[in-house]
Scaffold this motif. Structure first.
Motif, short mmCIF file in Angstrom:
data_model
loop_
_atom_site.label_atom_id
_atom_site.label_comp_id
_atom_site.label_asym_id
_atom_site.label_seq_id
_atom_site.Cartn_x
_atom_site.Cartn_y
_atom_site.Cartn_z
N GLY A 1 49.19 20.85 80.35
CA GLY A 1 49.17 19.99 79.15
C GLY A 1 48.77 20.70 77.87
N PHE A 2 47.90 21.71 77.97
CA PHE A 2 47.44 22.39 76.76
C PHE A 2 48.29 23.60 76.39
CE2 PHE A 2 43.37 20.08 77.45
CZ PHE A 2 43.28 19.50 76.19
N GLN B 1 49.79 23.30 72.92
CA GLN B 1 48.74 23.43 71.91
C GLN B 1 48.33 24.90 71.73
OE1 GLN B 1 47.03 20.72 69.91
NE2 GLN B 1 46.97 22.71 68.92
N LYS C 1 51.00 26.61 69.75
CA LYS C 1 50.91 26.24 68.32
C LYS C 1 49.75 26.95 67.63
CE LYS C 1 51.26 22.48 65.11
NZ LYS C 1 51.79 21.13 64.90
N SER D 1 46.02 28.32 62.83
CA SER D 1 45.28 27.30 62.10
C SER D 1 44.76 26.27 63.10
CB SER D 1 46.23 26.64 61.09
OG SER D 1 45.62 25.52 60.50
N VAL D 2 43.43 26.07 63.11
CA VAL D 2 42.84 25.20 64.15
C VAL D 2 41.89 24.15 63.57
CG1 VAL D 2 43.01 27.02 65.88
CG2 VAL D 2 40.90 26.80 64.56
N GLY D 3 41.94 23.99 62.23
CA GLY D 3 40.97 23.11 61.56
C GLY D 3 40.96 21.67 62.03
N ASP D 4 42.11 21.16 62.48
CA ASP D 4 42.17 19.75 62.88
C ASP D 4 41.79 19.54 64.34
OD1 ASP D 4 43.07 19.12 60.38
OD2 ASP D 4 45.20 19.23 60.94
N LEU D 5 41.58 20.63 65.08
CA LEU D 5 41.29 20.48 66.51
C LEU D 5 39.80 20.20 66.74
CD1 LEU D 5 43.47 23.45 67.75
CD2 LEU D 5 43.93 21.05 68.13
N SER D 6 39.52 19.41 67.76
CA SER D 6 38.14 19.06 68.11
C SER D 6 37.57 20.07 69.09
CB SER D 6 38.10 17.66 68.71
OG SER D 6 36.89 17.47 69.40
N THR E 1 36.37 18.34 72.26
CA THR E 1 37.40 18.02 73.26
C THR E 1 37.65 19.22 74.17
OG1 THR E 1 38.56 16.15 72.24
CG2 THR E 1 39.92 17.67 73.48
N GLN F 1 34.56 19.66 76.41
CA GLN F 1 34.49 18.61 77.43
C GLN F 1 35.50 18.87 78.55
OE1 GLN F 1 33.81 14.91 75.29
NE2 GLN F 1 34.63 13.80 77.04
N PHE F 2 36.73 19.24 78.18
CA PHE F 2 37.74 19.56 79.20
C PHE F 2 37.32 20.80 79.99
CE2 PHE F 2 40.88 16.73 77.17
CZ PHE F 2 41.47 16.19 78.30
N ALA G 1 34.26 21.94 80.64
CA ALA G 1 33.19 21.57 81.58
C ALA G 1 33.76 20.72 82.72
CB ALA G 1 32.09 20.82 80.84
N GLY G 2 34.59 19.74 82.36
CA GLY G 2 35.16 18.84 83.36
C GLY G 2 36.06 19.55 84.36
#
Lengths: 90, 90
Positions: B19-20, B23, B26, B32-37, B40, B43-44, B46-47
């Motif tokens: 899935g990533f 991303q 891109k 450019s990564v300013g809009d990425l959390s 998130t 969390q992924f 660790a999970g």
């Protein structure tokens, strides 16, 4: 020992199920989505939809519920993404 | 009928495991990564790490391998994120 593994699995499921929550909050706050990949959202949406059906087939409540919750979260992400992309530059 | 469900589960697993990937592509292209959390990704990461351990515990090759592959992909995403964030505005 089995209780420890149950905890590991539960924390793992909680973290990934809610994995896109911080991203949705960031999209909502900044209203900027230019760096996000539409394809990543589409791919997760299609995959998690199939996982939800598969969980239903398995009759496994953990697979079913966690994927259903993640699907709701992804729907919000995709709506925000579509909304803010139009406002973006270009 | 069981073959159909096996296909549904396999396609579901392939879509979310990779899935990533769009991303990461891109991020690599736009730098450019300013809009990425960041949260998130954390969390992924660790999970999916816990999911990998859990798959090992279950002795389930599908859970183990798909999470291990996703972990590799997330590592690349986190390295690119850390690298390009420093170059960003501000």
């Amino acid at each position: 020992m089995e209780a420890l593994w149950l905890a590991v699995g539960s924390v793992a499921a909680a973290l990934t199920t809610l994995g896109f929550v911080p991203q949705v909050i960031k999209m909502w706050r900044t209203k900027s989505v230019g760096d996000l990949s539409a394809l990543t959202f589409a791919q997760f949406f299609a995959g998690v939809t199939l996982w939800t059906f598969y969980g239903f087939h398995l009759g496994d409540p953990v697979v079913l519920v966690s994927n259903f919750v993640m699907l709701g979260n992804l729907l919000v992400a995709i709506v925000l993404f579509a909304r803010y992309r139009r406002r973006g530059p270009g």
